[in-house]
Design a protein around this motif. Structure first.
Motif, PDB file in Angstrom:
ATOM      1  N   VAL A  47      22.780  -9.166   0.939  1.00  0.00           N
ATOM      2  CA  VAL A  47      22.677  -8.566  -0.395  1.00  0.00           C
ATOM      3  C   VAL A  47      21.217  -8.333  -0.787  1.00  0.00           C
ATOM      4  N   PRO A  82      21.620   1.838  -7.766  1.00  0.00           N
ATOM      5  CA  PRO A  82      23.069   1.986  -7.822  1.00  0.00           C
ATOM      6  C   PRO A  82      23.799   0.654  -7.895  1.00  0.00           C
ATOM      7  N   SER A  83      25.036   0.724  -8.308  1.00  0.00           N
ATOM      8  CA  SER A  83      25.901  -0.436  -8.362  1.00  0.00           C
ATOM      9  C   SER A  83      26.032  -1.028  -6.954  1.00  0.00           C
ATOM     10  N   GLY A  84      25.949  -2.355  -6.871  1.00  0.00           N
ATOM     11  CA  GLY A  84      26.082  -3.010  -5.582  1.00  0.00           C
ATOM     12  C   GLY A  84      24.785  -3.115  -4.805  1.00  0.00           C
ATOM     13  N   SER A  85      23.672  -2.682  -5.406  1.00  0.00           N
ATOM     14  CA  SER A  85      22.410  -2.692  -4.660  1.00  0.00           C
ATOM     15  C   SER A  85      21.737  -4.068  -4.661  1.00  0.00           C
ATOM     16  N   LYS A 104      20.938  -5.919  -7.676  1.00  0.00           N
ATOM     17  CA  LYS A 104      20.112  -6.165  -8.868  1.00  0.00           C
ATOM     18  C   LYS A 104      20.506  -7.473  -9.567  1.00  0.00           C
ATOM     19  N   SER A 105      21.801  -7.644  -9.794  1.00  0.00           N
ATOM     20  CA  SER A 105      22.245  -8.860 -10.482  1.00  0.00           C
ATOM     21  C   SER A 105      21.973 -10.095  -9.623  1.00  0.00           C
ATOM     22  N   THR A 106      22.212  -9.966  -8.337  1.00  0.00           N
ATOM     23  CA  THR A 106      21.965 -11.092  -7.442  1.00  0.00           C
ATOM     24  C   THR A 106      20.490 -11.486  -7.483  1.00  0.00           C
TER      25      THR A 106
END
Ligand code: ADP
Ligand code: MG
Length: 250
Positions: free
Chosen positions: A17, A36-39, A41-43
């Motif tokens: 990730v 993009p989503s899933g790139s 960022k949140s992690t």
């Protein structure tokens, strides 16, 4: 420098990730992270705020080493250091994460009492001061469900600020909101930027990022693809992946 992260790697099962993420944040700086989503960022934010552990890399927050890599393995600091580092950072989530069964005031007061050990009276006056700043003084006794999403997010920001973080992280603070409520949150963040609050903001609001950020980071598939001033990233884009991503917003 308030934050220095080097060569962060994180995987969930077989999915890598974060591939090799390095970033620095200076005092008073506003950094926007787009992608993009899933790139990842949140992690990334979750790793920087200790909600997740990295597999490899080094993170230093406010001069304190959170994790380093020894013999190819992430080694975290002792409990006391990690706790001290938690006090340096605040995180505002997409979905507000307020306690639904607590009043607005109790949400902000209890955080201060539990995390910082502040006495109730003092915590209350700080909470009221922040609610006033957020234009929500008259909603102190309300429950989160009685408020609009925009108001709930402003409460969440007040709660984070009540803990006096040195760096405030936002993970898509407006993406759970109806478009007409987005503006009030962006206005609050903008005013924090004017007060020179150090912030790292994951956002899909491109014009806001362009306006408020000192530096923009574009992430894709677990790597930082492009980074620079808003002008460099948005108007003089170098990388094709960044160009393709930005195209979707124009
Ligand atoms: P972003 O915030 O950029 O949308 P995320 O950091 O949420 O991206 O997710 C990056 C990747 O990691 C996605 O493929 C997601 O499915 C995966 N992922 C995130 N959290 C977990 C988890 N706790 N367990 C397994 N996979 C996860
Ligand atoms: Mg995310």
């Amino acid at each position: 420098m308030l934050l220095k992260a080097e060569n962060l790697q994180k995987q969930f099962g077989n999915t890598i990730v974060l591939k090799d993420i390095s970033l620095e944040v200076n005092e008073g700086e506003v950094v926007a992270i787009i992608g993009p989503s899933g790139s990842g960022k949140s992690t990334l934010l979750r790793c920087l705020t200790q909600l997740e552990k990295v597999d490899k890399g080094r993170i230093n927050v406010c001069g304190k080493q959170m994790v380093e890599t020894i013999q190819n393995k992430a080694v975290y600091a002792d409990y006391k250091t990690l706790h001290d580092i938690i006090l340096d950072v605040g995180l505002v989530f997409q979905n507000f994460n307020l306690f639904p069964h607590y009043s607005v005031l109790k949400n902000i007061v209890d955080a201060q009492m539990n995390v910082l050990g502040i006495a109730k009276d003092k915590a209350k006056s700080k909470a009221m001061e922040l609610l006033t700043k957020m234009n929500l003084k008259d909603r102190a006794g309300a429950y989160p469900c009685e408020l609009s999403g925009g108001q709930q997010q402003r409460i969440a920001i007040a709660r984070a600020l009540a803990l006096n973080p040195r760096i405030l992280f936002f993970d898509e603070p407006t993406s759970a909101l109806d478009p007409e409520l987005t503006g009030e949150i962006l206005k609050v963040i903008r005013s924090l930027a004017e007060e020179k609050m150090t912030m790292v903001i994951v956002t899909h609001e491109m014009s806001f990022a362009k306006d408020v950020a000192d530096r923009v980071i574009f992430m894709d598939a677990g790597v930082i693809v492009e980074e620079g001033t808003p002008d460099a990233v948005f108007s003089n884009t170098i990388n094709q992946r960044t160009k393709d991503f930005l195209q979707r917003f124009s």
